[in-house]
Design a protein around this motif. Structure first.
Motif, PDB file in Angstrom:
ATOM      1  N   GLY A 111      72.385 -71.710   9.023  1.00  0.00           N
ATOM      2  CA  GLY A 111      72.881 -73.281   9.471  1.00  0.00           C
ATOM      3  C   GLY A 111      72.612 -73.891  10.510  1.00  0.00           C
ATOM      4  N   PRO A 112      72.770 -75.237  10.725  1.00  0.00           N
ATOM      5  CA  PRO A 112      72.542 -75.587  12.232  1.00  0.00           C
ATOM      6  C   PRO A 112      73.274 -75.130  13.369  1.00  0.00           C
ATOM      7  CG  PRO A 112      72.883 -77.370  10.294  1.00  0.00           C
ATOM      8  CD  PRO A 112      73.085 -75.918   9.747  1.00  0.00           C
ATOM      9  N   SER A 113      74.597 -74.830  12.957  1.00  0.00           N
ATOM     10  CA  SER A 113      75.223 -74.056  14.127  1.00  0.00           C
ATOM     11  C   SER A 113      74.615 -73.158  14.660  1.00  0.00           C
ATOM     12  CB  SER A 113      76.793 -73.905  13.532  1.00  0.00           C
ATOM     13  OG  SER A 113      76.728 -73.253  12.431  1.00  0.00           O
ATOM     14  N   LEU A 114      74.083 -72.246  13.646  1.00  0.00           N
ATOM     15  CA  LEU A 114      73.494 -70.893  14.538  1.00  0.00           C
ATOM     16  C   LEU A 114      72.456 -71.162  15.614  1.00  0.00           C
ATOM     17  CD1 LEU A 114      73.389 -67.806  13.719  1.00  0.00           C
ATOM     18  CD2 LEU A 114      71.226 -68.399  12.781  1.00  0.00           C
ATOM     19  N   PHE A 115      72.133 -72.526  15.321  1.00  0.00           N
ATOM     20  CA  PHE A 115      70.777 -72.926  16.507  1.00  0.00           C
ATOM     21  C   PHE A 115      71.541 -73.700  17.651  1.00  0.00           C
ATOM     22  CE2 PHE A 115      68.661 -72.025  12.688  1.00  0.00           C
ATOM     23  CZ  PHE A 115      67.919 -71.245  12.964  1.00  0.00           C
ATOM     24  N   GLY A 116      72.896 -73.854  17.727  1.00  0.00           N
ATOM     25  CA  GLY A 116      73.506 -74.497  18.520  1.00  0.00           C
ATOM     26  C   GLY A 116      73.727 -74.031  20.124  1.00  0.00           C
ATOM     27  N   GLY A 117      73.066 -72.904  20.496  1.00  0.00           N
ATOM     28  CA  GLY A 117      73.036 -72.638  21.982  1.00  0.00           C
ATOM     29  C   GLY A 117      73.682 -71.419  21.929  1.00  0.00           C
ATOM     30  N   ARG A 118      74.540 -70.880  21.159  1.00  0.00           N
ATOM     31  CA  ARG A 118      75.405 -69.675  21.444  1.00  0.00           C
ATOM     32  C   ARG A 118      74.512 -68.276  21.520  1.00  0.00           C
ATOM     33  NH1 ARG A 118      79.297 -69.409  16.910  1.00  0.00           N
ATOM     34  NH2 ARG A 118      77.520 -70.753  15.806  1.00  0.00           N
ATOM     35  N   PHE A 119      73.432 -68.555  20.649  1.00  0.00           N
ATOM     36  CA  PHE A 119      72.599 -67.179  20.371  1.00  0.00           C
ATOM     37  C   PHE A 119      71.171 -67.420  21.217  1.00  0.00           C
ATOM     38  CE2 PHE A 119      75.477 -67.712  16.904  1.00  0.00           C
ATOM     39  CZ  PHE A 119      76.105 -66.718  17.316  1.00  0.00           C
ATOM     40  N   GLY A 120      70.950 -68.560  21.879  1.00  0.00           N
ATOM     41  CA  GLY A 120      69.734 -68.571  22.550  1.00  0.00           C
ATOM     42  C   GLY A 120      68.621 -69.158  21.509  1.00  0.00           C
ATOM     43  N   LEU A 121      69.100 -69.691  20.340  1.00  0.00           N
ATOM     44  CA  LEU A 121      67.968 -70.053  19.261  1.00  0.00           C
ATOM     45  C   LEU A 121      67.634 -71.506  19.226  1.00  0.00           C
ATOM     46  CD1 LEU A 121      69.340 -67.763  16.456  1.00  0.00           C
ATOM     47  CD2 LEU A 121      67.272 -67.403  17.626  1.00  0.00           C
TER      48      LEU A 121
ATOM     49  N   ILE B 282      65.100 -59.564   7.083  1.00  0.00           N
ATOM     50  CA  ILE B 282      65.559 -60.806   6.964  1.00  0.00           C
ATOM     51  C   ILE B 282      65.621 -61.720   8.357  1.00  0.00           C
ATOM     52  CG2 ILE B 282      67.484 -62.646   6.147  1.00  0.00           C
ATOM     53  CD1 ILE B 282      67.963 -59.689   4.319  1.00  0.00           C
ATOM     54  N   GLY B 283      64.627 -62.804   8.028  1.00  0.00           N
ATOM     55  CA  GLY B 283      64.685 -63.518   9.208  1.00  0.00           C
ATOM     56  C   GLY B 283      63.851 -63.236  10.307  1.00  0.00           C
ATOM     57  N   GLN B 284      62.972 -62.205   9.934  1.00  0.00           N
ATOM     58  CA  GLN B 284      61.939 -61.492  10.847  1.00  0.00           C
ATOM     59  C   GLN B 284      61.061 -62.778  11.649  1.00  0.00           C
ATOM     60  OE1 GLN B 284      59.776 -58.310   8.940  1.00  0.00           O
ATOM     61  NE2 GLN B 284      58.570 -57.855  10.809  1.00  0.00           N
ATOM     62  N   THR B 285      60.473 -63.797  10.849  1.00  0.00           N
ATOM     63  CA  THR B 285      59.890 -64.737  11.320  1.00  0.00           C
ATOM     64  C   THR B 285      60.429 -65.325  12.564  1.00  0.00           C
ATOM     65  OG1 THR B 285      60.276 -66.281   9.568  1.00  0.00           O
ATOM     66  CG2 THR B 285      58.226 -65.006   9.406  1.00  0.00           C
ATOM     67  N   LEU B 286      61.693 -65.585  12.240  1.00  0.00           N
ATOM     68  CA  LEU B 286      62.544 -66.281  13.146  1.00  0.00           C
ATOM     69  C   LEU B 286      62.678 -65.397  14.425  1.00  0.00           C
ATOM     70  CD1 LEU B 286      64.590 -68.507  14.442  1.00  0.00           C
ATOM     71  CD2 LEU B 286      66.366 -67.138  13.091  1.00  0.00           C
ATOM     72  N   PHE B 287      63.027 -64.024  14.374  1.00  0.00           N
ATOM     73  CA  PHE B 287      63.437 -63.479  15.594  1.00  0.00           C
ATOM     74  C   PHE B 287      62.245 -62.876  16.265  1.00  0.00           C
ATOM     75  CE2 PHE B 287      67.360 -63.094  12.725  1.00  0.00           C
ATOM     76  CZ  PHE B 287      68.127 -63.675  13.763  1.00  0.00           C
ATOM     77  N   GLU B 288      61.126 -62.951  15.311  1.00  0.00           N
ATOM     78  CA  GLU B 288      59.798 -62.503  16.380  1.00  0.00           C
ATOM     79  C   GLU B 288      59.186 -63.709  16.917  1.00  0.00           C
ATOM     80  OE1 GLU B 288      57.115 -60.657  13.324  1.00  0.00           O
ATOM     81  OE2 GLU B 288      58.081 -58.691  13.690  1.00  0.00           O
ATOM     82  N   SER B 289      59.794 -64.674  16.857  1.00  0.00           N
ATOM     83  CA  SER B 289      59.208 -65.870  17.468  1.00  0.00           C
ATOM     84  C   SER B 289      60.137 -66.002  18.990  1.00  0.00           C
ATOM     85  CB  SER B 289      58.869 -66.902  16.769  1.00  0.00           C
ATOM     86  OG  SER B 289      60.200 -67.334  16.027  1.00  0.00           O
ATOM     87  N   LEU B 290      61.049 -65.288  18.936  1.00  0.00           N
ATOM     88  CA  LEU B 290      61.885 -65.547  20.199  1.00  0.00           C
ATOM     89  C   LEU B 290      61.284 -65.154  21.281  1.00  0.00           C
ATOM     90  CD1 LEU B 290      65.453 -64.128  19.221  1.00  0.00           C
ATOM     91  CD2 LEU B 290      64.926 -66.358  20.281  1.00  0.00           C
TER      92      LEU B 290
END
Ligand code: HEM
Length: 297
Positions: free
Chosen positions: A27-37, A289-297
């Protein structure tokens, strides 16, 4: 992940083939800044605007992460959710849960209103249409979402007492299709093409039909029955509307804006929950799950 589910299953082993599928979303809130995303948030994952008539309950809306479990048996679906929640305890906590059901055969299926649902849906077996309207494409940003999709969820309560008290003619005018045959106004067969000139202009089909070819969505909704609303002794039941698309800002949002402002069906429905999620591409063998997201960190 599914292997983990089986190993840790909360209950005894199930019947041989429950056909379980599990879909994960962010969800959008996951990218709200709490997790550096924050920098990786897709622009298509924008909070949905408020629509006229919305009666959204915070306890049935939003969420950082979504887990949708589908199976032939509701027991199996809930077991998967329960097991995943147990695995995530201390890191994630369930926020809301919605159960729903739909007939196994798409053919001839009806929703709680008694109308055929899904007739003019996007054909999910047509790869060309899916690539155009549902899957995030090779040129779309961000890269981590390519081959993923966006899911919009609306818990729509239907005022069934009101719906059941009006004539079939009024119901048909609200939908724009015949109740028994499913045929659009001015046509004979269910799958006959819709003729916009023959539809009541404020009917659901007239307003939900795509204003441009870009607006098409893949609908995959479920009926729900959550008992009685004890305040009014009315059914707390309706449609758990789910749709998938490449960019909700250009697909779900304009359709829902038209519906909320003019749809004759609005008289019978109230939106009580809402959420939007980015569904990352499917997991690869040996991946996560979410590998493409976490690998682009
Ligand atoms: C309780 C709420 C709703 C009910 C009972 C309902 C019911 C129906 C029915 C009976 C049809 C005609 C059959 C078909 O083509 O599937 C239909 C079509 C459609 N609905 Fe809904 N619907 C609801 C909410 C929504 C929402 C929230 C959206 C999107 C914002 C939506 C989008 C569509 C679309 C795109 C079509 C196909 C129109 C066409 O191109 O012919 N519906 N719906």
């Amino acid at each position: 992940m599914i292997r983990g589910v089986r190993d840790q299953a909360a209950r005894a082993p199930h019947q041989s083939s429950p056909r379980l599928t599990v879909t994960f979303g962010f969800g959008p809130s996951l990218f709200g800044g709490r997790f550096g995303l924050a920098a990786l948030r897709p622009s298509a994952l924008a909070e949905l605007p408020r629509f006229r008539g919305d009666r959204l309950e915070p306890g049935r809306s939003g969420g950082d992460v979504c887990v949708q479990a589908c199976a032939d048996d509701p027991d199996v679906a809930f077991d998967a959710i329960r097991t995943l929640a147990a695995l995530g305890r201390g890191v994630v906590a369930p926020r809301w849960l919605q159960q729903g059901f739909r007939p196994e055969a798409e053919e001839g299926s009806r929703n709680l209103l008694g109308f055929r649902d899904g007739t003019n849906n996007l054909d999910a077996s047509d790869e060309g249409l899916m690539a155009k309207h549902v899957w995030v494409g090779e040129d779309d940003e961000p890269e981590w979402m390519r081959n993923g999709t966006y899911m919009v969820v609306r818990r729509i309560r239907v005022r069934l007492e009101h719906w059941d008290s009006v004539s079939v003619t009024q119901q048909e005018r609200a939908i724009g299709r015949r109740k028994r045959s499913g045929a659009p106004f001015g046509r004979r067969g269910e799958t006959d093409p819709v003729d916009p000139a023959r539809l009541p202009p404020d009917s659901h089909v007239a307003l939900a039909g795509p204003a441009s070819d870009e607006e098409r969505i893949l609908r995959r909704s479920y009926s729900f029955v959550d008992g009685l609303d004890s305040r009014f002794a009315e059914w707390d039941a309706g449609l758990f509307f789910i749709c998938f698309q490449r960019d909700p800002r250009r697909q779900f949002v304009p359709i829902q804006r038209r519906l909320s402002e003019n749809d004759r069906l609005s008289e019978y429905v109230v939106h009580t929950g809402s959420a939007i999620f980015a569904i990352p591409p499917g997991v690869q063998e040996g991946g996560y799950i979410g590998q493409t997201l976490f690998e682009s960190l």
